[in-house]
Every structure is written in C-alpha cells, then in structure tokens.
Design a protein around this motif. Structure first.
Motif, PDB file in Angstrom:
ATOM      1  N   GLU A  88       0.777  -1.438   0.385  1.00  9.46           N
ATOM      2  CA  GLU A  88      -0.412  -0.279  -0.553  1.00  9.46           C
ATOM      3  C   GLU A  88       0.854   0.877   0.069  1.00  9.46           C
ATOM      4  O   GLU A  88       0.998   2.375  -0.777  1.00  9.46           O
ATOM      5  N   GLU A  89       1.724   1.280   0.754  1.00 13.50           N
ATOM      6  CA  GLU A  89       2.911   2.111   1.319  1.00 13.50           C
ATOM      7  C   GLU A  89       3.709   2.477  -0.336  1.00 13.50           C
ATOM      8  O   GLU A  89       3.640   4.038  -1.204  1.00 13.50           O
ATOM      9  N   GLU A  90       4.041   1.863  -1.397  1.00 12.44           N
ATOM     10  CA  GLU A  90       4.108   1.950  -2.618  1.00 12.44           C
ATOM     11  C   GLU A  90       3.177   2.202  -3.853  1.00 12.44           C
ATOM     12  O   GLU A  90       3.471   3.185  -4.059  1.00 12.44           O
ATOM     13  N   LEU A  91       2.230   2.325  -3.800  1.00 14.10           N
ATOM     14  CA  LEU A  91       1.128   2.615  -4.217  1.00 14.10           C
ATOM     15  C   LEU A  91       0.279   4.076  -4.425  1.00 14.10           C
ATOM     16  O   LEU A  91       0.320   4.672  -4.901  1.00 14.10           O
ATOM     17  N   VAL A  92       0.370   4.553  -2.527  1.00 12.81           N
ATOM     18  CA  VAL A  92       0.179   5.853  -2.315  1.00 12.81           C
ATOM     19  C   VAL A  92       1.695   6.344  -2.744  1.00 12.81           C
ATOM     20  O   VAL A  92       1.049   7.703  -3.202  1.00 12.81           O
ATOM     21  N   ARG A  93       2.757   6.161  -2.934  1.00 13.03           N
ATOM     22  CA  ARG A  93       3.669   7.059  -2.668  1.00 13.03           C
ATOM     23  C   ARG A  93       4.105   7.264  -4.692  1.00 13.03           C
ATOM     24  O   ARG A  93       4.196   8.216  -5.116  1.00 13.03           O
ATOM     25  N   HIS A  94       3.590   6.211  -5.407  1.00 16.19           N
ATOM     26  CA  HIS A  94       3.168   6.798  -7.583  1.00 16.19           C
ATOM     27  C   HIS A  94       1.492   7.353  -7.638  1.00 16.19           C
ATOM     28  O   HIS A  94       1.731   8.126  -8.303  1.00 16.19           O
ATOM     29  N   PHE A  95       0.550   6.899  -6.152  1.00 16.19           N
ATOM     30  CA  PHE A  95      -0.762   7.721  -6.816  1.00 16.19           C
ATOM     31  C   PHE A  95      -1.124   7.986  -6.093  1.00 16.19           C
ATOM     32  O   PHE A  95      -2.648   8.698  -6.155  1.00 16.19           O
ATOM     33  N   GLY A  96      -0.707   8.733  -5.041  1.00 22.00           N
ATOM     34  CA  GLY A  96      -1.369   9.336  -4.066  1.00 22.00           C
ATOM     35  C   GLY A  96      -2.656   8.301  -3.246  1.00 22.00           C
ATOM     36  O   GLY A  96      -2.134   7.210  -3.063  1.00 22.00           O
ATOM     37  N   LYS A  97      -3.873   9.446  -2.729  1.00 20.96           N
ATOM     38  CA  LYS A  97      -4.706   9.104  -2.014  1.00 20.96           C
ATOM     39  C   LYS A  97      -5.623   7.453  -2.416  1.00 20.96           C
ATOM     40  O   LYS A  97      -5.443   6.150  -1.868  1.00 20.96           O
ATOM     41  N   THR A  98      -5.403   7.342  -4.194  1.00 26.74           N
ATOM     42  CA  THR A  98      -5.922   6.449  -4.655  1.00 26.74           C
ATOM     43  C   THR A  98      -5.242   5.204  -5.011  1.00 26.74           C
ATOM     44  O   THR A  98      -5.864   4.048  -4.709  1.00 26.74           O
ATOM     45  N   TYR A 103      -4.580  -0.515  -3.776  1.00 31.44           N
ATOM     46  CA  TYR A 103      -4.076  -1.655  -3.109  1.00 31.44           C
ATOM     47  C   TYR A 103      -5.548  -2.867  -2.235  1.00 31.44           C
ATOM     48  O   TYR A 103      -5.613  -3.898  -2.254  1.00 31.44           O
ATOM     49  N   ARG A 104      -6.650  -1.400  -1.901  1.00 29.51           N
ATOM     50  CA  ARG A 104      -7.582  -2.827  -2.182  1.00 29.51           C
ATOM     51  C   ARG A 104      -8.551  -3.265  -2.863  1.00 29.51           C
ATOM     52  O   ARG A 104      -9.008  -4.772  -2.752  1.00 29.51           O
ATOM     53  N   ILE A 105      -9.101  -2.928  -4.124  1.00 28.38           N
ATOM     54  CA  ILE A 105      -9.625  -4.092  -4.755  1.00 28.38           C
ATOM     55  C   ILE A 105      -8.786  -5.134  -5.521  1.00 28.38           C
ATOM     56  O   ILE A 105      -8.836  -6.052  -6.198  1.00 28.38           O
TER      57      ILE A 105
END
Length: 236
Positions: A88-98, A103-105
C-alpha cells in the motif's frame, strides 16, 4: 434472478440487449457486468473473487483509466496478481490517496455503499455499428433514432435537459465529443435531434469513418424538483 428479470424487461421495452453483473461489492459487480457484453450475465461469488481479480488485465480494472493503466504497466503491473504484490505504501507513493483504492481492489475489497436512489446526472444512448459510417445521410437516421431513445427516457424520468452532447468514435477507436448548452429546457426528440445534427456538422462533418455515435442529455432538471418550489411567507 432479479438481474436477468431486468435484462428481459429492457429487451421487451426497448428491443436492446444489456449485460449484467452480480457480486458482493460494487467493484466486482462492475467487473462482472463488463465480462459478457453485450448480452450476457456474470456472477462473481466470494470464493471466486480473488481468482477473478488476479487474472484480470490491469486496463480492465474499473476505476483505472488509460493513463493510469499505462503507468502501472510501465511499473511491471500487468494484472491484478501483479498489483496485489505491491504494498500500500508503494502505491500511495506513486498514485497518492488513490493508491489505497488500488491496494484494496487488488484484494477484491470495496466498502462503498450502494446508493439505489441516486439522482441521474445524465441520460444517454449510443450505438456501435458493424459497418463504419462515412456519409451524412446514413448518420442522420442513426442520430434521430438515438434522439428518440433519449427523449423517451427523459419523459419516463420526467426530466428536461439544458446540455446536449454528441459522441463520435472513429474506426481507429479515437473519439471526440461535441456539446452545446442552452438557457431553455430541452425534452422533445425533435429538439434533441436538431441539436445533435448541428453538432455533427460543427465544426465539420466527421472526416474519418465512424464506428459509434451517441447522444447524451445532461444538466438535468426533474419535474419533482420544480414542484418542490414554494412561496415564502412571513409570520405576523
């Protein structure tokens, strides 16, 4: 099943086919509805959810557009299984809150509530053609048919519109939209068709073969909203 009853009613009343998807959350239901278009039914049960998501190409994920899909693919994320491997941290780093949503879907999780009585913001109809259209005299009857369908739905929902949009998708799948907004309320099939015809011609007729045409009415005003107006009074 209710979904198939709705599909049958659409077929009976409009002559059009419809696909339907059923699952235990909104994300999966949307994915399911896209699986057997234009006239299919898909059920994703809880025991199959993670398997379905893992095998899904990233560009097929609801909520991931072309630009985001390209960015994910450049990161080596091609499927749901690839997406699930990322933190989740990596995805938030690249895409912000989205990134938290992604991560969830990837884990078939979606806690958004269904809002069955949400007011529609637009009413539209579109048609994909088996043979690309190149002549105006062939496009106009199709626009007229679409205008009648939109007007019928507006009448059924007791709505009028202020904006009409024409969607044009070309043979190479590039697409464009042309819109016009009015001060007055639009509701008749004739008015919608006249506006759509003018939009088709402005700034010029399509220069390439047309694969799809669509008409959307928006900036809607519903009859019940008009009836809710009242005269203010002063208490003495």
């Amino acid at each position: 099943m209710i979904a198939n009853e709705i599909r049958a009613k659409i077929q009976e009343e409009t002559g059009l086919t419809a696909s339907a998807g059923v699952s235990f959350n909104k994300f999966l239901a949307k994915i399911a509805s896209d699986m057997n278009k234009p006239n299919g039914f898909t059920l994703i049960t809880p025991d199959k959810a993670e398997e379905v998501v893992a095998a899904l190409a990233i560009e097929k994920f609801y909520g991931i557009g072309k630009v985001t899909a390209a960015k994910l693919q450049s990161m080596g994320i091609l499927t749901g299984a690839d997406l699930r491997e990322r933190s989740e941290e990596e995805l938030v780093r690249h895409f912000g809150k989205t990134g938290r949503y992604y991560y969830r879907i990837a884990r078939a999780q979606d806690d958004r509530e269904v809002q069955p009585h949400r007011i529609r913001k637009s009413i539209g109809s579109e048609r994909t053609f088996e043979v690309d259209l190149t002549e105006e005299e062939v496009m106009l009857p199709e626009l007229e048919r679409l205008a009648k369908e939109v007007a019928h739905d507006m009448e059924r929902l007791q709505a009028t519109a202020k904006t009409i949009t024409v969607k044009i998708k070309y043979f190479d799948f590039n697409q464009t939209t042309r819109s016009k907004t009015f001060l007055g309320e639009i509701k008749s099939a004739d008015a919608i068709f006249t506006i759509a015809r003018d939009l088709l011609r402005t700034p010029q007729l399509p220069a390439y073969p047309v694969r799809l045409l669509g008409i959307t009415a928006s900036s809607l005003l519903y009859q019940h909203d008009k009836l809710e107006g009242y005269q203010l009074t002063l208490e003495f």
